[in-house]
Design an enzyme around this catalytic site. Structure first.
Site, PDB file in Angstrom:
ATOM      1  N   GLU A   1      -3.605  15.173   2.760  1.00 10.47           N
ATOM      2  CA  GLU A   1      -4.037  14.326   1.644  1.00 10.47           C
ATOM      3  C   GLU A   1      -4.339  15.146   0.388  1.00 10.47           C
ATOM      4  OE1 GLU A   1      -3.596  11.289   1.915  1.00 10.47           O
ATOM      5  OE2 GLU A   1      -3.341  11.237   4.101  1.00 10.47           O
TER       6      GLU A   1
ATOM      7  N   HIS B   1       2.619  14.575  -0.260  1.00 10.41           N
ATOM      8  CA  HIS B   1       2.992  14.402   1.152  1.00 10.41           C
ATOM      9  C   HIS B   1       4.457  14.801   1.365  1.00 10.41           C
ATOM     10  CE1 HIS B   1      -0.668  12.496   2.511  1.00 10.41           C
ATOM     11  NE2 HIS B   1      -0.558  11.466   1.699  1.00 10.41           N
TER      12      HIS B   1
ATOM     13  N   TYR C   1      -9.654  11.685   3.895  1.00 12.29           N
ATOM     14  CA  TYR C   1      -9.773  11.622   2.437  1.00 12.29           C
ATOM     15  C   TYR C   1     -11.044  12.323   1.962  1.00 12.29           C
ATOM     16  CZ  TYR C   1      -6.043   8.241   3.053  1.00 12.29           C
ATOM     17  OH  TYR C   1      -4.861   7.637   3.412  1.00 12.29           O
TER      18      TYR C   1
ATOM     19  N   HIS D   1      -6.823   0.430   5.288  1.00 10.10           N
ATOM     20  CA  HIS D   1      -6.777   1.389   6.391  1.00 10.10           C
ATOM     21  C   HIS D   1      -7.377   0.870   7.696  1.00 10.10           C
ATOM     22  CE1 HIS D   1      -6.149   3.531   2.679  1.00 10.10           C
ATOM     23  NE2 HIS D   1      -5.620   4.529   3.349  1.00 10.10           N
TER      24      HIS D   1
ATOM     25  N   HIS E   1       0.041  11.966  -5.642  1.00  6.81           N
ATOM     26  CA  HIS E   1      -0.523  12.025  -4.295  1.00  6.81           C
ATOM     27  C   HIS E   1       0.588  11.864  -3.244  1.00  6.81           C
ATOM     28  CE1 HIS E   1      -3.508  11.358  -1.091  1.00  6.81           C
ATOM     29  NE2 HIS E   1      -2.604  10.523  -0.622  1.00  6.81           N
ATOM     30  N   GLU E   2       1.413  10.841  -3.411  1.00  6.54           N
ATOM     31  CA  GLU E   2       2.475  10.591  -2.426  1.00  6.54           C
ATOM     32  C   GLU E   2       3.519  11.717  -2.454  1.00  6.54           C
ATOM     33  OE1 GLU E   2       1.840   8.477  -0.304  1.00  6.54           O
ATOM     34  OE2 GLU E   2       0.296   7.339  -1.356  1.00  6.54           O
TER      35      GLU E   2
ATOM     36  N   HIS F   1       0.844  -1.194   0.000  1.00  7.76           N
ATOM     37  CA  HIS F   1       0.000   0.000   0.000  1.00  7.76           C
ATOM     38  C   HIS F   1       0.885   1.253   0.000  1.00  7.76           C
ATOM     39  CE1 HIS F   1      -3.924   1.925   0.522  1.00  7.76           C
ATOM     40  NE2 HIS F   1      -3.188   2.884   1.057  1.00  7.76           N
ATOM     41  N   ALA F   2       0.667   2.131  -0.976  1.00  4.24           N
ATOM     42  CA  ALA F   2       1.548   3.278  -1.168  1.00  4.24           C
ATOM     43  C   ALA F   2       1.541   4.204   0.048  1.00  4.24           C
ATOM     44  CB  ALA F   2       1.135   4.061  -2.414  1.00  4.24           C
TER      45      ALA F   2
HETATM   46 ZN    ZN Z   1      -2.031  10.040   1.368  1.00  4.26          ZN
END
Ligand code: ZN
Ligand code: NAG
Ligand code: NAG
Ligand code: NAG
Ligand code: NAG
Ligand code: NAG
Length: 603
Positions: free
Chosen positions: A395, A371, A507, A497, A367-368, A337-338
């Site tokens: 997020e 962060h 999210y 999650h 997305h990553e 999971h990323a």
């Molecule tokens: Zn995220």
């Protein structure tokens, strides 16, 4: 009474009688010392956790749990020391905020070390079960989630094969996690009560520091629901054409396994079926990426380049040297999971992702990277401020970037779309693609923590876990289990999650506020086009605006950060609605033509 207990009692009495420290200069010095110590303890914990997540072994699990215990003891000492200061009365509001975070130590507040260790072990075991889960299609053909099962769910149109995979994944993960989860809930609550909260859900909600948080969410959800209901009705009609109406319950629900995704959380993989005007530009650029020999590294470089074009901070060399951008091929088990990692030493930032060469993963890459950009921007803040203004902000960063990246004009700029047609039909196609990502997700993003909050508060008990889950899935998402489920199943546990214990309402918040951010950054970039056409690429003005907000970390209440970037201090669904307006109009017409009124749907 033993000498030890007597000593403890005297110590406690001593505290009661001693004056709280009011010297704010001394308090600031103390906070600075904590910061230095915290960076070391955090680094050790994150490094051990990274080792486990990229190499699941019992040895690495034990090492990680050891470090998490050291971190908890450190947090407890900080909390005890900080409590000797009269911080609630400090005149320096920043110092007051800082101390309020120093004493807020979450589950680390558990004083019973055996229980604390058990809690940490349960969490890593649940993660291991999930991450090593496999579904055997035949005796010798057992497949992991990434990339095999995900691809199957995305591409297969064989109803029964999809059902086998859907059910197999839930047998391989959720069902095996239920007992651990039950114990986890009880231990987590016991720990959090010691930190002064009624239950774990209440603690998670406290991060938003908004008394009306749940009502605000409900209002947003109700405002956006018509968009979802329209998309749902249209999707159901098309899926009935594909699979036959007899496969659908008369209640208007859609079977949960045919939406192109293991959890039916986004529906982008149905785009071929749902494309309003087939034969237009191929805005799913996966084939282009494959044809151009895209690699995982290349995808991250494309993302890094976008951030740089805004004048934001580029990825440091440590990022490229130490990240895990591909699934290892040496047989190691990893948590696929990323995720994005801050090692708290101001230079080590990594992503862990089993990147597949698809457009969907290109979006996840952004997305990553969002962060990581946040980590880089706030790295000089105190450790307790190295966090999003609220979890939804964190997020939203990468997603805002990918709203620009995904526009056809941008995809053309970076060579992934040979041709761009600018007409109304192409526009509706594009918005459909975006809606399958952003609108389809809304009820899912909303419901996961509705379930978890009710579990943590005790309103939902273990003998109702799965029932409550499906009540929410049916009621809010309008999907139904393709076959009967019981309390031996634990379908929440089949979603990362839950075993990974990552809160989820962030999210939903992100999917709303990223459009507020997008709109404001587009204005800063001087883009006078409809919101869904805006691309902030190369706008240092937009970059500047974003960076000012990111630098704050969590040092200010989030409404201030929101004001800074969006010019308003509340979550607001208007920008999201504006973005999708042309599609909303189109869907209403379509559903009217097909006589698909909401009454049939009732999701
Ligand atoms: Zn995220
Ligand atoms: C407050 O603390 C600082 C730093 O420890 C010290 O230098 C100063 O003398 C203290 N002030 C008072 C009034 O005690
Ligand atoms: C995985 O961890 C084990 C320790 O449990 C270690 O011996 C091994 O070298 C690690 N593998 C890699 C590739 O790092
Ligand atoms: C807490 O205070 C004690 C006593 O002053 C000190 O020895 C210890 O290092 C402090 N620990 C932390 C984490 O602040
Ligand atoms: C704040 O200070 C006042 C006196 O200045 C004192 O009575 C009160 O107990 C203090 N509040 C806290 C929370 O310590
Ligand atoms: C991709 O790789 C293939 C096989 O190695 C090669 O023939 C082709 O020219 C490459 N395409 C591009 C765009 O580099």
């Amino acid at each position: 009474m033993t000498a030890f207990k007597l000593g403890l009692l005297l110590l406690v009495m001593n505290f009661v009688h001693s004056e709280l420290i009011t010297n704010e200069t001394a308090a600031r010095e103390f906070a600075n010392e904590v910061n230095a110590g915290s960076e070391v303890v955090m680094y050790n914990f994150v490094a051990a956790s990274w080792n486990y997540n990229t190499n699941i072994t019992t040895e690495n699990q034990q090492a990680m749990v050891d470090e998490s215990l050291k971190l908890a003891l450190f947090d407890q000492a900080v909390e005890a020391n900080a409590s000797r200061y009269d911080w609630k009365n400090f005149s320096d509001t920043d110092l007051n905020r800082l101390f309020s975070k120093l004493v807020d130590i979450g589950t680390a507040a558990m004083t019973d070390k055996v229980k604390l260790e058990r809690l940490n072990n349960i969490m890593s075991e649940m993660e291991a079960i999930y991450s090593t889960g496999k579904v055997c299609l035949t005796e010798n053909n057992c497949l992991p989630l990434d990339p095999d099962l995900s691809r199957l769910m995305a591409t297969s149109t064989d109803y029964d094969e999809l059902l086998t995979v859907w059910k197999g994944w839930r047998d391989a993960t959720g069902a095996k996690i239920k007992d651990l989860y039950k114990e986890f809930v009880s231990l987590s609550n016991e720990a959090i009560v010691q930190n002064g909260y009624p239950d774990t859900g209440a603690y998670w909600k406290s991060w938003y520091d908004t008394p009306t948080f749940e009502e605000d969410l409900k209002t947003l959800f109700e405002t956006l629901k018509p968009l979802y209901v329209n998309l749902h009705a249209y999707t159901r009609k098309k899926l009935k054409e594909r699979y036959g109406a007899d496969k659908f319950p008369t209640s208007g629900h859609i079977p949960a396994h045919i939406l192109g995704n293991m959890w039916a959380q986004t529906w982008g993989n149905l785009f071929d079926l749902l494309e309003p005007y087939p034969g237009k530009d191929d805005i799913d650029v996966t084939p282009q990426m494959v044809q151009q020999n895209y690699t995982a590294e290349k995808m991250f470089q494309v993302s890094d380049e976008f951030f740089k074009s805004l004048g934001l901070i580029e990825m440091p060399s440590e990022f490229w040297d130490h990240s895990m951008l591909k699934k290892p091929t040496d047989g190691r088990d990893v948590v696929c999971h990323a995720s994005a990692w801050d090692f708290y030493n101001k230079k080590d930032f990594r992503v862990k992702q089993c990147t597949d060469i698809t457009m969907e993963d290109l979006i996840t890459v952004h997305h990553e990277m969002g962060h990581i950009e946040y980590y880089l921007q706030y790295k000089d803040q105190h450790v307790v401020y190295r966090d999003g203004a609220n979890p939804g902000f964190h997020e939203a960063v990468g997603d805002v970037i990918s709203l620009s990246v995904q526009t056809p004009t941008h995809l053309q700029k970076i060579g992934l779309l040979p041709e761009v047609t600018n007409d109304e039909e192409a526009e509706i196609n594009f918005l459909m693609k975006m809606a399958l990502q952003k609108i389809a997700f809304l009820p899912f993003g909303y419901l996961i923590d509705q379930w978890r909050w009710s579990v943590f508060s005790g309103e939902t008990t273990p003998d109702n876990y799965n029932q409550k889950w499906w009540d929410l899935r049916c009621g809010l998402q309008g999907i139904s289990p393709p076959e009967d489920r019981t309390e031996d199943d634990f379908d929440p546990g089949a979603k990362f999650h839950i075993p990974g214990n990552t809160p989820y309402i962030r999210y939903f918040v992100s999917f709303v506020i990223q459009f507020q951010f997008h709109k404001s950054l587009c204005q800063a970039a001087g883009q006078n086009v409809p919101l869904h056409q805006c691309d902030i690429y190369q706008s240092t003005a937009a970059g500047q605006k974003l960076s000012e907000m990111l630098k704050l970390g969590s040092s200010k209440p989030w409404p201030e950060a929101m004001m800074m970037i969006a010019g308003e201090d509340k979550m607001n669904a208007a920008a999201l609605m504006e973005y999708f307006q042309p599609l909303t109009t189109w869907l209403i017409e379509q559903n009217d033509v097909y006589k698909l009124v909401f009454a049939e749907s009732n999701p």
